[in-house]
Design a protein around this motif. Sequence first.
Motif, PDB file in Angstrom:
ATOM      1  N   ALA A  82      41.220  10.672   3.726  1.00  0.00           N
ATOM      2  CA  ALA A  82      41.547   9.281   3.396  1.00  0.00           C
ATOM      3  C   ALA A  82      40.285   8.421   3.361  1.00  0.00           C
ATOM      4  N   ILE A  83      39.439   8.591   4.360  1.00  0.00           N
ATOM      5  CA  ILE A  83      38.195   7.815   4.412  1.00  0.00           C
ATOM      6  C   ILE A  83      37.304   8.163   3.222  1.00  0.00           C
ATOM      7  N   LYS A  84      37.183   9.445   2.912  1.00  0.00           N
ATOM      8  CA  LYS A  84      36.335   9.848   1.786  1.00  0.00           C
ATOM      9  C   LYS A  84      36.910   9.411   0.444  1.00  0.00           C
ATOM     10  N   LYS A  85      38.241   9.374   0.323  1.00  0.00           N
ATOM     11  CA  LYS A  85      38.833   8.864  -0.917  1.00  0.00           C
ATOM     12  C   LYS A  85      38.462   7.392  -1.101  1.00  0.00           C
ATOM     13  N   ALA A  86      38.571   6.614  -0.032  1.00  0.00           N
ATOM     14  CA  ALA A  86      38.226   5.192  -0.118  1.00  0.00           C
ATOM     15  C   ALA A  86      36.748   5.021  -0.468  1.00  0.00           C
ATOM     16  N   LYS A  87      35.885   5.759   0.205  1.00  0.00           N
ATOM     17  CA  LYS A  87      34.451   5.652  -0.071  1.00  0.00           C
ATOM     18  C   LYS A  87      34.124   6.086  -1.496  1.00  0.00           C
ATOM     19  N   THR A  88      34.733   7.165  -1.945  1.00  0.00           N
ATOM     20  CA  THR A  88      34.486   7.654  -3.307  1.00  0.00           C
ATOM     21  C   THR A  88      34.904   6.603  -4.326  1.00  0.00           C
ATOM     22  N   ALA A  89      36.077   6.011  -4.120  1.00  0.00           N
ATOM     23  CA  ALA A  89      36.559   4.984  -5.043  1.00  0.00           C
ATOM     24  C   ALA A  89      35.588   3.807  -5.098  1.00  0.00           C
ATOM     25  N   ARG A  90      35.006   3.454  -3.974  1.00  0.00           N
ATOM     26  CA  ARG A  90      34.057   2.337  -3.949  1.00  0.00           C
ATOM     27  C   ARG A  90      32.690   2.743  -4.497  1.00  0.00           C
ATOM     28  N   TYR A  91      32.221   3.913  -4.149  1.00  0.00           N
ATOM     29  CA  TYR A  91      30.903   4.349  -4.641  1.00  0.00           C
ATOM     30  C   TYR A  91      30.835   4.301  -6.164  1.00  0.00           C
ATOM     31  N   PHE A  92      31.931   4.673  -6.820  1.00  0.00           N
ATOM     32  CA  PHE A  92      31.924   4.766  -8.273  1.00  0.00           C
ATOM     33  C   PHE A  92      32.853   3.756  -8.944  1.00  0.00           C
ATOM     34  N   ASP A  93      33.515   2.905  -8.149  1.00  0.00           N
ATOM     35  CA  ASP A  93      34.410   1.860  -8.657  1.00  0.00           C
ATOM     36  C   ASP A  93      35.420   2.416  -9.652  1.00  0.00           C
ATOM     37  N   ILE A  94      36.057   3.501  -9.228  1.00  0.00           N
ATOM     38  CA  ILE A  94      36.999   4.186 -10.107  1.00  0.00           C
ATOM     39  C   ILE A  94      38.105   4.840  -9.278  1.00  0.00           C
TER      40      ILE A  94
END
Length: 162
Positions: A82-94
């Motif tokens: 869950a944490i990595k999904k949130a970070k991934t979404a923010r890192y790439f804004d997608i």
Amino acid sequence: MNLFERPKICIIVLGLILGFNVGQAQIAHDITHDDAFKALLAAKQKAEDSNVLVNIAVVDAGANLKAFIRMDESFLGSIDVAIKKAKTARYFDIDTGKLGELTQPGGAIYNIELSNEGLITFPGGLPIKNKNGKIVGAIGVSGGTIEQDRDIAKAGVQSILK
């Protein structure tokens, strides 16, 4: 006599340097803790309504964990996801699911999930925008099917716009 031989000057200079940064820790377009909890609780409500046990993470504009909940009896392994999904979404804004489409073998960014201490490139992570359309953070959900995770994350995102 150099600067390091003058402890008082060093302390004053250090104080001035640090003093200029006070109050600038938060990015102007950062999710507030109230909105982070609003998204978290809206997503939790959607999960409960869907009878799904999940972990939900909200990160700020800098991809730092802002709010988190682990529903009782949800998978322990889903905490990190869950944490990595949130970070991934923010890192790439997608949407992480959309990013996953680009990471397939032969894709332009194949194996990108191995960067940034591990990314998650399947659905359940979404950027969060404020009412002005600025990205202020992201939400990640893990524990259900990828469709359930995405729907629960959407509920969190939509709560900010209400």
